[in-house]
Design an enzyme around this catalytic site. Sequence first.
Site, PDB file in Angstrom:
ATOM      1  N   HIS A 262       0.964  -1.146  -0.293  1.00 23.23           N
ATOM      2  CA  HIS A 262       0.180   0.357   0.185  1.00 23.23           C
ATOM      3  C   HIS A 262       0.199   1.764   0.012  1.00 23.23           C
ATOM      4  CE1 HIS A 262      -3.615  -1.525   1.009  1.00 23.23           C
ATOM      5  NE2 HIS A 262      -3.532  -3.201   1.218  1.00 23.23           N
ATOM      6  N   GLU A 339       3.128   0.573   3.797  1.00 30.03           N
ATOM      7  CA  GLU A 339       2.972   1.799   3.521  1.00 30.03           C
ATOM      8  C   GLU A 339       4.178   2.462   3.000  1.00 30.03           C
ATOM      9  OE1 GLU A 339       0.344   2.425   3.354  1.00 30.03           O
ATOM     10  OE2 GLU A 339      -1.903   1.271   4.615  1.00 30.03           O
TER      11      GLU A 339
HETATM   12 ZN   LIG Z   1      -4.116   1.321   0.432  1.00 32.97          ZN
END
Ligand SMILES: [Zn+2]
Length: 381
Positions: A262, A339
């Site tokens: 992500h 992330e």
């Molecule tokens: Zn995401």
Amino acid sequence: MKIEADFPTGRVEVVDASDPGDIRLRVPADTGTDFLCWYNFRVTGPAGVLRRFTIENASDSLKLRLPNRENQAHQWLGAGPVASADGENWTRLAHHFDGRAFRFWHVPRHEVTHYAKFAPYPPEREAAFLDRCAAAPGVTREAIGQSTEGRRIEMLRLGSGPLNFWVIARQHPSETQGAFFLEGMLERLLTPDADARALLSAATLQVVPNVNPDGWMRGHTRANADGLNLNREWSADNPAPEVAAVRDAMERTGVDFCLDCHADNELEYVFAWASENVPAWTPARRQPFELFERNWAKANPDYIPGRAYPGGCPAEADLSMGWNWIGNRFPDSLSILLEQPFKDVQERPDPLTGWSPQRAHALGRAVVVPMAAEAARRSEP
Ligand SMILES: [Zn+2]
């Protein structure tokens, strides 16, 4: 002057573009949702003339911030737009948020310039890259399912080991960092060095490069074509078809390791987290994650271990999120959320490009090292 976003992955609505010094825009929310942040458009107009852009509804997106993020600068502070004349090289622009609207400005050197939230990952580049991977020896490619609008959910499989390693990306379509990351990782695996060979002989690796192809073609921020946030679908009895396809494929193979890629609008660093606090979690699972972090940091200075969960790790994990569901369903697996930032990073910042496709690519090349070490740890008698 002409402003266009009616191409795949494009996103913007023109309010008024009659004056290059006062171009007024809006960002439409994903179909059926309030999610908005992704913009991606092309401007044709005279070079050398100052363009001033205003995204008038920027603050609408702030209703949907993640919990406990009040101390973090929100997504319009420091996440500059990027501009490119060739669609390959993207540089950051100066910008300002006044509490409601987001403004940025640019004096283009070329008539045609692209502007976006972060470097887009063109669908034709994805198709060419998948073809290149599939043509490499030892790689198989299959459609594990279909999206809501009938697109293929593609999976690449490589390696021959007994362990089942997984990497998935783009549940949230605007997080293109995951695509550049996967290019770096797969390129290294296709022309293998010692780490790559060790990984591929200990494990079979399944890669789903784009879990949400409909959302991406529509230029969505987070949702699929039905307005569903796929990363809240994993524990549903009848999840969205994109998640069902990945979940069913994981049930067929089992999962020893999974990395879910992500990007986060607010963070100024690369962040990873194991599926702590799922019901199946035991403290013994912390150590392999910390080893993974240390090995990754040795391979790439952009990974800095030991970051705290932004806003505090929830006491009870949300099993509708992919990495938590996987970590709970496969209790012996190491299931990691990654992330990457949209903003520039605090350590080793680059004012010209910020966090960039090149940095994401290098991070992906490097992840082969901790994955190979994790495979070796699991293969010990
Ligand atoms: Zn995401």
